[in-house]
Write an enzyme that holds these catalytic residues in place. Structure first.
Site, short mmCIF file in Angstrom:
data_model
loop_
_atom_site.label_atom_id
_atom_site.label_comp_id
_atom_site.label_asym_id
_atom_site.label_seq_id
_atom_site.Cartn_x
_atom_site.Cartn_y
_atom_site.Cartn_z
N THR A 149 0.68 -1.28 0.17
CA THR A 149 -0.22 0.08 0.01
C THR A 149 0.70 1.35 0.04
OG1 THR A 149 -1.58 1.17 1.33
CG2 THR A 149 -0.09 -0.13 2.59
N ASP A 150 0.24 2.37 -0.36
CA ASP A 150 0.99 3.65 -0.37
C ASP A 150 1.14 4.02 0.99
OD1 ASP A 150 -1.70 4.25 0.04
OD2 ASP A 150 -1.85 5.65 -1.49
N GLU A 151 0.48 3.40 1.88
CA GLU A 151 0.41 4.13 3.20
C GLU A 151 1.88 3.72 3.90
OE1 GLU A 151 -2.97 3.60 5.89
OE2 GLU A 151 -4.32 3.11 4.22
N HIS A 156 -3.52 10.42 11.76
CA HIS A 156 -4.20 10.47 10.45
C HIS A 156 -3.06 11.24 9.38
CE1 HIS A 156 -8.19 11.35 8.15
NE2 HIS A 156 -7.56 10.36 7.41
N LYS A 212 1.95 -3.79 7.46
CA LYS A 212 2.31 -3.86 5.84
C LYS A 212 3.57 -3.53 5.58
CE LYS A 212 -0.07 -4.88 2.93
NZ LYS A 212 -0.44 -6.33 2.45
N TYR A 253 -1.67 -0.54 10.84
CA TYR A 253 -2.05 -1.20 9.60
C TYR A 253 -0.86 -0.90 8.83
CZ TYR A 253 -3.42 -1.42 4.80
OH TYR A 253 -3.36 -1.53 3.50
N SER A 254 -0.61 0.59 8.61
CA SER A 254 0.60 0.63 7.61
C SER A 254 1.96 -0.06 8.15
CB SER A 254 0.61 1.80 7.25
OG SER A 254 0.93 2.87 8.44
#
Length: 267
Positions: free
Chosen positions: A97-99, A247, A125, A121-122
């Protein structure tokens, strides 16, 4: 996916959820967890290619339950990598992911930029990505990584922004927008993402990362207003709520590397 090679393809899907009607689309299904060695072995023993889409993905859920994300995104990935070694799989693609890059206020992230994840989450990943890279360097297994921007499309699970807000608007419920709603995301239609993954699978270079971006940057408030406009609903349904923890302000990918392989988003 688009078939970019001239030979029959058989797809076997292992997933920890119940999926119906896959048999009608030339897809066989095994219900199981990728962190379960026995189940994953059953799926991978005769595989030429492994494409790891499996992940816990919802940021809000990761803030409340980080452990399940580590299990799926890190330990699950490590289990698959071990089985790639065991079964001598021809190619393995990690869907990321880009995150993992973190937030960027100007410009776009290239594949060579450092990763700086903000959420559990990021981070999970990113942990999976680092394991993939380590297995490539240590064991020489044939791996690649794709990093995609926000997907949207039919039948998306309604925890995600677009389907969630569509459903709420249809029921005249409030649409909860985090903070000022100016957080920017790049949106890619799911079929474009899959076509990008397929392109990298067959044309990408082993051991490398490829970004897959849609080139559709919009902030969350713009997306929300667009949904309301298309459904003929009033903007009074918008409700600004307390911002999400950690965020990220903006994600943006430079997908020129993947485009050089012959891929372009069509939507």
């Amino acid at each position: 996916m688009t078939n970019t090679i001239n030979k029959p393809i058989k797809i076997l899907d292992i997933d920890n959820i119940t999926i119906k009607k896959l048999e009608e689309n030339n897809i066989n299904f095994i219900k199981g967890d990728i962190a379960d060695e026995k189940k994953a072995s059953e799926a991978m023993k005769d595989a030429d290619y492994v494409v790891n889409f499996a992940a816990e993905t919802h940021v809000d859920k990761s803030i409340n339950d980080p452990a399940s994300f580590v299990k799926s995104d890190v330990l699950g990935t490590q289990n698959l990598l071990e089985l790639v070694r065991k079964f001598d799989v021809e190619k393995y693609i990690q869907i990321s992911t880009d995150e993992v890059y973190g937030s960027i206020l100007e410009g776009s992230f290239k594949e060579t930029d450092n990763i700086d994840p903000s959420s559990p989450y990021s981070a999970s990943k990113a942990g999976g990505d680092l394991l993939v890279n380590a297995y490539y360097k240590t064991y020489g297994i044939p791996v690649m990584i794709t990093r995609s921007s926000n997907n949207f499309g039919p039948r998306q699970f309604p925890e995600k922004l677009i389907p969630l807000f569509i459903l709420k608007a249809l029921h005249d419920e409030k649409l909860p927008v985090y903070g000022d709603g100016k957080n920017v995301r790049d949106w890619i239609y799911v079929e474009d993402n899959c076509a990008g993954v397929d392109t990298v699978l067959h044309k990408g270079k082993i051991g490398e990362v490829s970004n897959i971006g849609g080139g559709n940057e919009k902030n969350n408030l713009e997306i929300t207003k667009l949904i309301l406009e298309k459904l003929g609903k009033p903007e009074s349904l918008i409700e600004h709520v307390k911002d999400r923890l950690g965020h990220d302000r903006r994600y943006s990918l430079d997908a020129s590397k993947t485009k050089k392989l012959g891929w372009e988003p069509k939507w």
